[in-house]
Design a protein around this motif. Structure first.
Motif, PDB file in Angstrom:
ATOM      1  N   LEU A 269       0.836  -1.210   0.000  1.00  0.00           N
ATOM      2  CA  LEU A 269       0.000   0.000   0.000  1.00  0.00           C
ATOM      3  C   LEU A 269       0.865   1.252   0.000  1.00  0.00           C
ATOM      4  O   LEU A 269       1.989   1.252   0.514  1.00  0.00           O
ATOM      5  CB  LEU A 269      -0.900   0.003   1.234  1.00  0.00           C
ATOM      6  CG  LEU A 269      -2.053  -0.997   1.199  1.00  0.00           C
ATOM      7  CD1 LEU A 269      -2.748  -1.058   2.552  1.00  0.00           C
ATOM      8  CD2 LEU A 269      -3.057  -0.632   0.107  1.00  0.00           C
TER       9      LEU A 269
ATOM     10  N   LYS B  16      -4.250   3.373   3.117  1.00  0.00           N
ATOM     11  CA  LYS B  16      -5.038   2.188   3.452  1.00  0.00           C
ATOM     12  C   LYS B  16      -6.411   2.722   3.843  1.00  0.00           C
ATOM     13  O   LYS B  16      -6.578   3.286   4.923  1.00  0.00           O
ATOM     14  CB  LYS B  16      -4.384   1.466   4.625  1.00  0.00           C
ATOM     15  CG  LYS B  16      -5.164   0.256   5.098  1.00  0.00           C
ATOM     16  CD  LYS B  16      -4.392  -0.505   6.140  1.00  0.00           C
ATOM     17  CE  LYS B  16      -5.169  -1.746   6.548  1.00  0.00           C
ATOM     18  NZ  LYS B  16      -4.384  -2.660   7.362  1.00  0.00           N
TER      19      LYS B  16
ATOM     20  N   ARG C 193      -8.166   3.449  -1.874  1.00  0.00           N
ATOM     21  CA  ARG C 193      -7.083   2.547  -1.471  1.00  0.00           C
ATOM     22  C   ARG C 193      -6.084   2.459  -2.627  1.00  0.00           C
ATOM     23  O   ARG C 193      -6.458   2.213  -3.770  1.00  0.00           O
ATOM     24  CB  ARG C 193      -7.607   1.177  -1.102  1.00  0.00           C
ATOM     25  CG  ARG C 193      -6.535   0.444  -0.325  1.00  0.00           C
ATOM     26  CD  ARG C 193      -6.947  -0.865   0.180  1.00  0.00           C
ATOM     27  NE  ARG C 193      -8.245  -0.848   0.813  1.00  0.00           N
ATOM     28  CZ  ARG C 193      -8.942  -1.952   1.038  1.00  0.00           C
ATOM     29  NH1 ARG C 193      -8.469  -3.107   0.677  1.00  0.00           N
ATOM     30  NH2 ARG C 193     -10.102  -1.902   1.631  1.00  0.00           N
ATOM     31  N   THR C 194      -4.821   2.659  -2.300  1.00  0.00           N
ATOM     32  CA  THR C 194      -3.815   2.856  -3.344  1.00  0.00           C
ATOM     33  C   THR C 194      -2.598   1.981  -3.127  1.00  0.00           C
ATOM     34  O   THR C 194      -2.071   1.932  -2.019  1.00  0.00           O
ATOM     35  CB  THR C 194      -3.363   4.341  -3.319  1.00  0.00           C
ATOM     36  OG1 THR C 194      -4.514   5.164  -3.426  1.00  0.00           O
ATOM     37  CG2 THR C 194      -2.396   4.651  -4.439  1.00  0.00           C
ATOM     38  N   VAL C 195      -2.179   1.319  -4.196  1.00  0.00           N
ATOM     39  CA  VAL C 195      -0.940   0.534  -4.098  1.00  0.00           C
ATOM     40  C   VAL C 195       0.217   1.294  -4.747  1.00  0.00           C
ATOM     41  O   VAL C 195       0.000   2.236  -5.509  1.00  0.00           O
ATOM     42  CB  VAL C 195      -1.079  -0.863  -4.756  1.00  0.00           C
ATOM     43  CG1 VAL C 195      -1.979  -1.765  -3.947  1.00  0.00           C
ATOM     44  CG2 VAL C 195      -1.543  -0.762  -6.194  1.00  0.00           C
TER      45      VAL C 195
ATOM     46  N   ASP D 243      -1.790  -6.245  -0.733  1.00  0.00           N
ATOM     47  CA  ASP D 243      -3.087  -5.605  -0.494  1.00  0.00           C
ATOM     48  C   ASP D 243      -3.736  -5.118  -1.789  1.00  0.00           C
ATOM     49  O   ASP D 243      -4.551  -4.203  -1.789  1.00  0.00           O
ATOM     50  CB  ASP D 243      -2.912  -4.429   0.474  1.00  0.00           C
ATOM     51  CG  ASP D 243      -2.937  -4.882   1.925  1.00  0.00           C
ATOM     52  OD1 ASP D 243      -2.312  -5.917   2.216  1.00  0.00           O
ATOM     53  OD2 ASP D 243      -3.570  -4.219   2.765  1.00  0.00           O
ATOM     54  N   THR D 244      -3.360  -5.745  -2.886  1.00  0.00           N
ATOM     55  CA  THR D 244      -3.850  -5.293  -4.188  1.00  0.00           C
ATOM     56  C   THR D 244      -5.358  -5.500  -4.353  1.00  0.00           C
ATOM     57  O   THR D 244      -6.023  -4.724  -5.043  1.00  0.00           O
ATOM     58  CB  THR D 244      -3.080  -6.050  -5.303  1.00  0.00           C
ATOM     59  OG1 THR D 244      -1.687  -5.889  -5.046  1.00  0.00           O
ATOM     60  CG2 THR D 244      -3.395  -5.517  -6.663  1.00  0.00           C
TER      61      THR D 244
ATOM     62  N   SER E  11      -7.934  -2.629  -4.413  1.00  0.00           N
ATOM     63  CA  SER E  11      -7.274  -1.323  -4.495  1.00  0.00           C
ATOM     64  C   SER E  11      -7.759  -0.618  -5.755  1.00  0.00           C
ATOM     65  O   SER E  11      -7.943  -1.241  -6.796  1.00  0.00           O
ATOM     66  CB  SER E  11      -5.757  -1.491  -4.557  1.00  0.00           C
ATOM     67  OG  SER E  11      -5.299  -1.857  -3.293  1.00  0.00           O
TER      68      SER E  11
ATOM     69  N   SER F   2      -8.073  -3.798  -9.977  1.00  0.00           N
ATOM     70  CA  SER F   2      -7.539  -4.958  -9.264  1.00  0.00           C
ATOM     71  C   SER F   2      -8.211  -6.244  -9.731  1.00  0.00           C
ATOM     72  O   SER F   2      -9.396  -6.243 -10.072  1.00  0.00           O
ATOM     73  CB  SER F   2      -7.787  -4.745  -7.768  1.00  0.00           C
ATOM     74  OG  SER F   2      -7.634  -5.954  -7.091  1.00  0.00           O
TER      75      SER F   2
END
Ligand SMILES: C[C@](O)(C(=O)O)[C@H](CC(=O)O)C(=O)O
Length: 524
Positions: A202, A207, A215-217, A248-249, A252, A368
Motif C-alpha cells: 500500500l 489504506k 485505497r492505493t498501491v 493488499d492489491t 485497491s 484490481s
C-alpha cells in the motif's frame, strides 16, 4: 578517542570470516529459498564490527519456521488472534502457538492520538508493543520455571508447564516511508524479539476502508524495494526473522505511479475525450455540487477501461484475438508496446488516456483482479518466507485461484490468511457448514497461519460490555458468582492473584531469598 587497535590483515580476516558466515547462513535449510539482489560481501561491509544479532528474534523465527512447516506437512494450520495486551497473551499460550500484534488494534489502543486503521501511527508503535509482549512472555517463562524448580522432579509432573514463548507475528504495514524508515522499523522489530513481520504494497497513508474510495498501491518495483530493504536490514543484523510478504492489491482502486510496466495491464484510462477528472471535481466543488455525483457522472462520460479493454471495445472479435495473442507472447508489456501491437492489428484508432482520470493527488486508476495479485505475490516471493493475499471479502474462488497459481510456481510455499474485519460469509455465498470447515479447507492449500486480527474489537468489547453490565447491577456479589468462583474452579485454573504463581509472587520472594539468604516462603 583511541584508534582501533586492529591490523589491516586482521580487519580483512574479520571481513572474510563474516562473508563466509553469511554465505553459510544463506544456504541453510531455513534460508536457502531466499534470493537476494545483493552479495554477502555487500552485507558484510554494511555491518558494524559488533555482533547485532538478536537471539530472541532469531530463535523465535526458527521455532515459527519449524511450526509452519510441520503444519504444511500435515495439511493443518496454526490458528491465532490479534492483541496488544500481555495479560491476554498469557491465556493465549494455552490454546495458540503464535501471537499476532495487529496494527489496527495498536492504532486504537497504543498511541497518543487514536484513529481508524490508516497506518498513520508512528513507525515504532507496533515494535514497542511487540517488545512489551515479548518481555512479558520471557518473564512468565522465567517465573513458571522458577516455580517448577522449587519442587522435586516428581512433583513437577503435576504442575502447569505452558509454552509462554509463542512466536510473535507483527504488522509492519507498508514500512512507514521510504527505504530508511522501513529499515529502522525492521531493526526495531528484530530488537523487540519478533518472529515474523508482514509488509504490504500500500501507499503510505492510503489504506482506506470506510468510504471504500482511494485505497492505493505502489508500483511493483517499489513493493520489491521495500521488501528488499527489510531483507537487507535482517541480513545486516544476521537475523533469522521471517518476512511475510502481504499483498493488499485486492480492491485497491489506485496506483501511485506507472513507472513499472508490470503494472500497465491494470491501469485504467479514459476512453472518451473528456475534461480531466481533477478539473471536473474542482468545478463541482466551486459550484457547491455533490462531489460523489459529479464524480460518478464524469466516470460514465469518461468510460474507464484498461488498455486491453479499450482495444476490445473498438476491435472486431478476430482483430482482438490477434491483438491479445500477440500481447500475451511476452509476460509483461508496457503501454507503449500494447499501443504498437494495437496499431498493427486493429483498424479503428484506440483512444486511451490514463492521465485524464488522475486524482488531485496524482494517482492513476487501477483495476484490481486476482491475476494482478498473483503476479505481485510471485514477484516478491523470493524475498520472503510466507505469502498473504489480503482480501476484503472471503471470495472462495479467488482464494483457490490465488493459492493454486502461486503453488504451481512454489509448491512448498507457506501461506498466511487474515479473517479481516468482520467478514459476511453468508453474503459471500458460504453455508454455515462451509464456514465450520473453512480453516481446514484452507490448510489443505498450504495456508498454515490463520489469524482473526481484531478479535478485541468484537470479542473483548463484548466480554467487557457484559461484565460492565453485571458489575453495575450486582457489584461484588455478581463478581464473586460470575467471575471469581468459575475462574477458581477452572482446570487448569484461570490464573491470577489467587495462585501466587501467575503474578510471580514466588519469583519475587526468591529474589529476596537469594540476596538476603533468607527463606521467606515455604516450598509448596
Ligand atoms: C491485519 C490488519 O492489518 C491489522 O492491522 O490487524 C488489518 C485488520 C483488519 O482490518 O481487520 C487488515 O488490514 O486486515
Amino acid at each position: 578517542m583511541p584508534k582501533l587497535n586492529i591490523s589491516l590483515e586482521e580487519e580483512q580476516r574479520h571481513f572474510e570470516a563474516d562473508v563466509a558466515a553469511i554465505e553459510k547462513q544463506w544456504s541453510s535449510p531455513r534460508q536457502a529459498h531466499l534470493k537476494r539482489p545483493y552479495t554477502a560481501q555487500t552485507i558484510a561491509a554494511l555491518r558494524s564490527s559488533i555482533d547485532t544479532t538478536n537471539p530472541v528474534s532469531s530463535s523465535q523465527a526458527i521455532k515459527l519456521w519449524n511450526l509452519l512447516h510441520e503444519h504444511r506437512k500435515n495439511g493443518t494450520t496454526e490458528l491465532t488472534f490479534g492483541t496488544t495486551d500481555p495479560t491476554v497473551v498469557t491465556q493465549m499460550a494455552k490454546h495458540c502457538e503464535t501471537v499476532y500484534v495487529s496494527g489496527a488494534l495498536c492504532g486504537f489502543s497504543e498511541v497518543s492520538v487514536p484513529g481508524m486503521d490508516a497506518c498513520d501511527y508512528p513507525w515504532d508503535t507496533v515494535p514497542k508493543v511487540v517488545s512489551k509482549i515479548s518481555k512479558s512472555q520471557q518473564w512468565h517463562d522465567q517465573r513458571q520455571r522458577q516455580f517448577r524448580l522449587r519442587h522435586s522432579q516428581k512433583d513437577r509432573a503435576n504442575l502447569e508447564n505452558w509454552d509462554y514463548l509463542a512466536p510473535i507475528v507483527a504488522d509492519g504495514d507498508m514500512g512507514f516511508g521510504s527505504l530508511t524508515s522501513t529499515m529502522k522499523m525492521a531493526k526495531e522489530f528484530v530488537d523487540s524479539g519478533v518472529a515474523m513481520i508482514h509488509l504490504d504494497d500500500l501507499a503510505i497513508g492510503m489504506k482506506k476502508f470506510t468510504i471504500g474510495q482511494g485505497r492505493t498501491v505502489v508500483p511493483t518495483s517499489e513493493y520489491i524495494d521495500r521488501l528488499t530493504a527489510v531483507r537487507m536490514q535482517f541480513d545486516i543484523m544476521g537475523s533469522e526473522t521471517l518476512l511475510l510478504t502481504r499483498c493488499d492489491t485486492d480492491h485497491s482502486e489506485f496506483i501511485t505511479s506507472v513507472i513499472d510496466e508490470r503494472d500497465h495491464e491494470y491501469v485504467q484510462g479514459a476512453t472518451k475525450s473528456v475534461e480531466p477528472l481533477k478539473e471536473c471535481l474542482a468545478k463541482a466543488q466551486a459550484n457547491g455540487e455533490d462531489l460523489k455525483a459529479a464524480r460518478n457522472d464524469w466516470k460514465s462520460r469518461a468510460v474507464l477501461r484498461t488498455f486491453d479493454e479499450a482495444v476490445k471495445d473498438v476491435a472486431s472479435d478476430s482483430e482482438y484475438d490477434v491483438y491479445i495473442t500477440e500481447v500475451r507472447k511476452t509476460q509483461f508489456r508496457s503501454l507503449t508496446s500494447r499501443r504498437e501491437i494495437a496499431a498493427k492489428t486493429v483498424k479503428q484508432p484506440v483512444f486511451f488516456d490514463w492521465d485524464i482520470p488522475r486524482s488531485a493527488m496524482g494517482q492513476y486508476f487501477f483495476k484490481s483482479c486476482v491475476k494482478a495479485i498473483i503476479e505481485r505475490a510471485l514477484a516478491v516471493a523470493p524475498l520472503g518466507d510466507v505469502t498473504w493475499a489480503r482480501m476484503d471479502t472471503p471470495n472462495w474462488d479467488d482464494i483457490v485461484e490465488f493459492h493454486t497459481a502461486v503453488r504451481k510456481v512454489h509448491p512448498d510455499r507457506l501461506f498466511a490468511f487474515g479473517y479481516t474485519g468482520d467478514y459476511d460469509f453468508g453474503k459471500a455465498g458460504f453455508s454455515p457448514e462451509q464456514v465450520k470447515t473453512l480453516h481446514l479447507d484452507m490448510a489443505k492449500m498450504g495456508i498454515v497461519w490463520q489469524v482473526q486480527p481484531i478479535w478485541s474489537l468484537q470479542g473483548l468489547l463484548m466480554a467487557t460490555d457484559d461484565f460492565g453490565k453485571l458489575w453495575a447491577s450486582e457489584a461484588i456479589g455478581g463478581y464473586v458468582r460470575e467471575v471469581q468462583t468459575p475462574a477458581l474452579a477452572k482446570t487448569p485454573i484461570a490464573d491470577g492473584f489467587e495462585k501466587l504463581s501467575w503474578c510471580g509472587g514466588y519469583l519475587l520472594d526468591s529474589f529476596y531469598e537469594t540476596v538476603a539468604g533468607e527463606k521467606i516462603v515455604e516450598k509448596q
